[in-house]
Design a protein around this motif. Structure first.
Motif, PDB file in Angstrom:
ATOM      1  N   ASN A   1       0.813  -1.219   0.000  1.00  0.00           N
ATOM      2  CA  ASN A   1       0.000   0.000   0.000  1.00  0.00           C
ATOM      3  C   ASN A   1       0.851   1.275   0.000  1.00  0.00           C
ATOM      4  N   GLY A   2       2.138   1.121  -0.304  1.00  0.00           N
ATOM      5  CA  GLY A   2       2.989   2.284  -0.499  1.00  0.00           C
ATOM      6  C   GLY A   2       3.655   2.847   0.731  1.00  0.00           C
ATOM      7  N   TYR A   3       3.600   2.127   1.853  1.00  0.00           N
ATOM      8  CA  TYR A   3       4.227   2.612   3.074  1.00  0.00           C
ATOM      9  C   TYR A   3       5.667   2.096   3.176  1.00  0.00           C
ATOM     10  N   ALA A   4       6.539   2.936   3.727  1.00  0.00           N
ATOM     11  CA  ALA A   4       7.900   2.512   4.058  1.00  0.00           C
ATOM     12  C   ALA A   4       7.873   2.031   5.507  1.00  0.00           C
ATOM     13  N   ILE A   5       8.301   0.813   5.751  1.00  0.00           N
ATOM     14  CA  ILE A   5       8.169   0.247   7.092  1.00  0.00           C
ATOM     15  C   ILE A   5       9.460  -0.425   7.526  1.00  0.00           C
ATOM     16  N   GLN A   6       9.814  -0.204   8.787  1.00  0.00           N
ATOM     17  CA  GLN A   6      10.989  -0.839   9.380  1.00  0.00           C
ATOM     18  C   GLN A   6      10.528  -1.683  10.557  1.00  0.00           C
ATOM     19  N   LEU A   7      11.143  -2.839  10.727  1.00  0.00           N
ATOM     20  CA  LEU A   7      10.739  -3.781  11.763  1.00  0.00           C
ATOM     21  C   LEU A   7      11.786  -3.875  12.858  1.00  0.00           C
ATOM     22  N   CYS A   8      11.319  -3.849  14.115  1.00  0.00           N
ATOM     23  CA  CYS A   8      12.166  -4.138  15.271  1.00  0.00           C
ATOM     24  C   CYS A   8      11.459  -5.213  16.101  1.00  0.00           C
ATOM     25  N   PRO A   9      12.129  -6.316  16.430  1.00  0.00           N
ATOM     26  CA  PRO A   9      11.480  -7.398  17.173  1.00  0.00           C
ATOM     27  C   PRO A   9      11.443  -7.199  18.692  1.00  0.00           C
ATOM     28  N   SER A  10      12.007  -6.114  19.188  1.00  0.00           N
ATOM     29  CA  SER A  10      11.984  -5.871  20.635  1.00  0.00           C
ATOM     30  C   SER A  10      11.904  -4.371  20.909  1.00  0.00           C
ATOM     31  N   ALA A  11      11.433  -4.033  22.106  1.00  0.00           N
ATOM     32  CA  ALA A  11      11.322  -2.641  22.499  1.00  0.00           C
ATOM     33  C   ALA A  11      12.695  -1.985  22.610  1.00  0.00           C
ATOM     34  N   GLU A  12      13.677  -2.733  23.072  1.00  0.00           N
ATOM     35  CA  GLU A  12      15.024  -2.171  23.216  1.00  0.00           C
ATOM     36  C   GLU A  12      15.609  -1.814  21.851  1.00  0.00           C
ATOM     37  N   GLU A  13      15.419  -2.680  20.858  1.00  0.00           N
ATOM     38  CA  GLU A  13      15.885  -2.354  19.515  1.00  0.00           C
ATOM     39  C   GLU A  13      15.140  -1.148  18.951  1.00  0.00           C
ATOM     40  N   ALA A  14      13.864  -1.066  19.244  1.00  0.00           N
ATOM     41  CA  ALA A  14      13.070   0.070  18.780  1.00  0.00           C
ATOM     42  C   ALA A  14      13.551   1.359  19.425  1.00  0.00           C
ATOM     43  N   ARG A  15      13.856   1.298  20.713  1.00  0.00           N
ATOM     44  CA  ARG A  15      14.334   2.491  21.419  1.00  0.00           C
ATOM     45  C   ARG A  15      15.625   3.003  20.787  1.00  0.00           C
ATOM     46  N   LEU A  16      16.538   2.099  20.495  1.00  0.00           N
ATOM     47  CA  LEU A  16      17.801   2.493  19.876  1.00  0.00           C
ATOM     48  C   LEU A  16      17.581   3.032  18.460  1.00  0.00           C
ATOM     49  N   CYS A  17      16.676   2.409  17.738  1.00  0.00           N
ATOM     50  CA  CYS A  17      16.374   2.847  16.372  1.00  0.00           C
ATOM     51  C   CYS A  17      15.802   4.260  16.383  1.00  0.00           C
ATOM     52  N   LEU A  18      14.956   4.549  17.366  1.00  0.00           N
ATOM     53  CA  LEU A  18      14.315   5.867  17.448  1.00  0.00           C
ATOM     54  C   LEU A  18      15.305   6.967  17.825  1.00  0.00           C
ATOM     55  N   GLU A  19      16.435   6.591  18.386  1.00  0.00           N
ATOM     56  CA  GLU A  19      17.453   7.582  18.709  1.00  0.00           C
ATOM     57  C   GLU A  19      18.151   8.102  17.455  1.00  0.00           C
ATOM     58  N   ASP A  20      18.137   7.279  16.399  1.00  0.00           N
ATOM     59  CA  ASP A  20      18.847   7.642  15.170  1.00  0.00           C
ATOM     60  C   ASP A  20      17.931   7.981  14.003  1.00  0.00           C
ATOM     61  N   HIS A  21      16.656   7.598  14.099  1.00  0.00           N
ATOM     62  CA  HIS A  21      15.735   7.797  12.985  1.00  0.00           C
ATOM     63  C   HIS A  21      14.407   8.353  13.490  1.00  0.00           C
ATOM     64  N   SER A  22      13.730   9.078  12.626  1.00  0.00           N
ATOM     65  CA  SER A  22      12.398   9.585  12.964  1.00  0.00           C
ATOM     66  C   SER A  22      11.363   8.862  12.112  1.00  0.00           C
ATOM     67  N   PHE A  23      10.181   8.676  12.679  1.00  0.00           N
ATOM     68  CA  PHE A  23       9.102   7.976  11.992  1.00  0.00           C
ATOM     69  C   PHE A  23       7.824   8.796  12.106  1.00  0.00           C
ATOM     70  N   ASP A  24       6.911   8.550  11.180  1.00  0.00           N
ATOM     71  CA  ASP A  24       5.626   9.245  11.190  1.00  0.00           C
ATOM     72  C   ASP A  24       4.614   8.538  12.072  1.00  0.00           C
ATOM     73  N   LEU A  25       4.839   7.246  12.338  1.00  0.00           N
ATOM     74  CA  LEU A  25       3.872   6.481  13.119  1.00  0.00           C
ATOM     75  C   LEU A  25       4.533   5.209  13.636  1.00  0.00           C
ATOM     76  N   LEU A  26       4.118   4.781  14.831  1.00  0.00           N
ATOM     77  CA  LEU A  26       4.630   3.545  15.422  1.00  0.00           C
ATOM     78  C   LEU A  26       3.490   2.550  15.610  1.00  0.00           C
ATOM     79  N   ILE A  27       3.761   1.292  15.287  1.00  0.00           N
ATOM     80  CA  ILE A  27       2.849   0.194  15.600  1.00  0.00           C
ATOM     81  C   ILE A  27       3.575  -0.693  16.600  1.00  0.00           C
ATOM     82  N   ILE A  28       3.018  -0.818  17.801  1.00  0.00           N
ATOM     83  CA  ILE A  28       3.731  -1.502  18.882  1.00  0.00           C
ATOM     84  C   ILE A  28       2.878  -2.622  19.467  1.00  0.00           C
TER      85      ILE A  28
END
Length: 223
Positions: A23-50
Motif C-alpha cells: 500500500n505504499g508505506y515505508a516500514i521498518q521492523l524491530c522485534p523488541s522494544a530495546e531495539e526500537a528504542r535504539l532505532c528511534l534515537e537515530d531515525h524519525s518515523f511518522d507512526l509507530l505500531i507496537i
C-alpha cells in the motif's frame, strides 16, 4: 509515510510488513522494544505500531518511555488482550489507538490513515491555549496555573485539551470517550467521570471552578 513496527511474532510482522509495503508505506521492523528504542534515537518515523507482549520491555513501558521523553509520534498498540482495562492502560500510557488481534488488515490500514490525518490536523493548531489562569502548551505537554506547573498524565492532558478546545460548550460522555480514548467503550463505563474527578482535583480552586457537570448530559469547561 515512515512506519516503525515493533513486533516479535514473525508471522504477524511478515503479514503487516507485506501489506503495508503493497500500500505504499515505508516500514521498518524491530522485534523488541530495546531495539526500537535504539532505532528511534537515530531515525524519525511518522507512526509507530507496537505490540504489547514483547521480550524484555513490553509495549506499554516503551510507549510510556517515549511520552516521557516528549516523543509525540502517533502510536497504535496491537494486542491479543481485549479487556477494557488493558485498553485503558495502553491509552493512559500515551497510545493513540488500540487494535485487538486477530484483526482484518483493512481495519489496520483505516486506523493508520485516521492517525495520519489527525497528526496532520495538529500541525496547524496553535501550540497553546489559555482559560482563566490556566495555560496549556500542546508542544511541550505542559499545564501551568498562575505560572505554577501542574503535572498531568498523558490521558489527563488529552482530556483537558478536549475540554479547553470546547470551552463553554456542553460535551457528552460519549463525545469525550470517542475524542479522548478513541474507542467505543461500554457506555456504562465510568472512566470519563473518574478522569474528570482527577482533573478537578488538580485544576479547580475554591475561588474558580472550571469544570461543571451538566446533569444527565456531560460536562462543560467554563472560561
Amino acid at each position: 509515510m515512515q512506519i516503525l513496527l515493533v513486533e516479535d511474532d514473525t508471522r504477524i510482522s511478515d503479514f503487516i510488513v507485506k501489506g503495508l509495503q503493497e500500500n505504499g508505506y515505508a516500514i521498518q521492523l524491530c522485534p523488541s522494544a530495546e531495539e526500537a528504542r535504539l532505532c528511534l534515537e537515530d531515525h524519525s518515523f511518522d507512526l509507530l505500531i507496537i505490540d504489547i507482549m514483547l521480550p524484555g520491555i513490553d509495549g506499554i513501558q516503551l510507549t510510556r518511555l517515549l511520552r516521557y521523553k516528549k516523543n509525540r509520534v502517533p502510536i497504535l498498540i496491537l494486542s491479543a488482550l481485549s479487556d477494557t482495562v488493558d485498553k485503558i492502560q495502553a491509552l493512559d500510557a500515551g497510545a493513540d489507538d488500540y487494535l485487538v488481534k486477530p484483526f482484518h488488515f483493512q481495519e489496520l490500514l483505516a486506523r493508520l490513515k485516521a492517525l495520519q490525518r489527525r497528526s496532520s490536523y495538529q500541525d496547524f493548531e496553535d501550540n497553546s491555549l489559555s482559560v482563566g489562569n490556566l495555560i496549556f502548551n500542546f508542544d511541550q505537554y505542559t499545564l501551568t496555573q498562575d505560572g505554577r506547573p501542574i503535572e498531568l498524565s498523558p490521558r489527563e492532558f488529552k482530556l483537558a485539551r478536549y475540554l479547553v478546545e470546547h470551552k463553554n460548550k456542553v460535551v457528552t460522555r460519549r463525545q469525550i470517550l470517542l475524542a479522548v480514548w478513541g474507542l467505543n467503550f461500554d457506555t456504562n463505563s465510568n472512566v470519563v467521570d473518574v478522569y474528570i474527578s482527577y482533573l478537578r482535583t488538580k485544576i479547580d480552586e475554591s475561588q474558580q471552578q472550571y469544570i461543571h457537570t451538566v446533569k444527565g448530559i456531560g460536562y462543560m469547561l467554563k472560561g
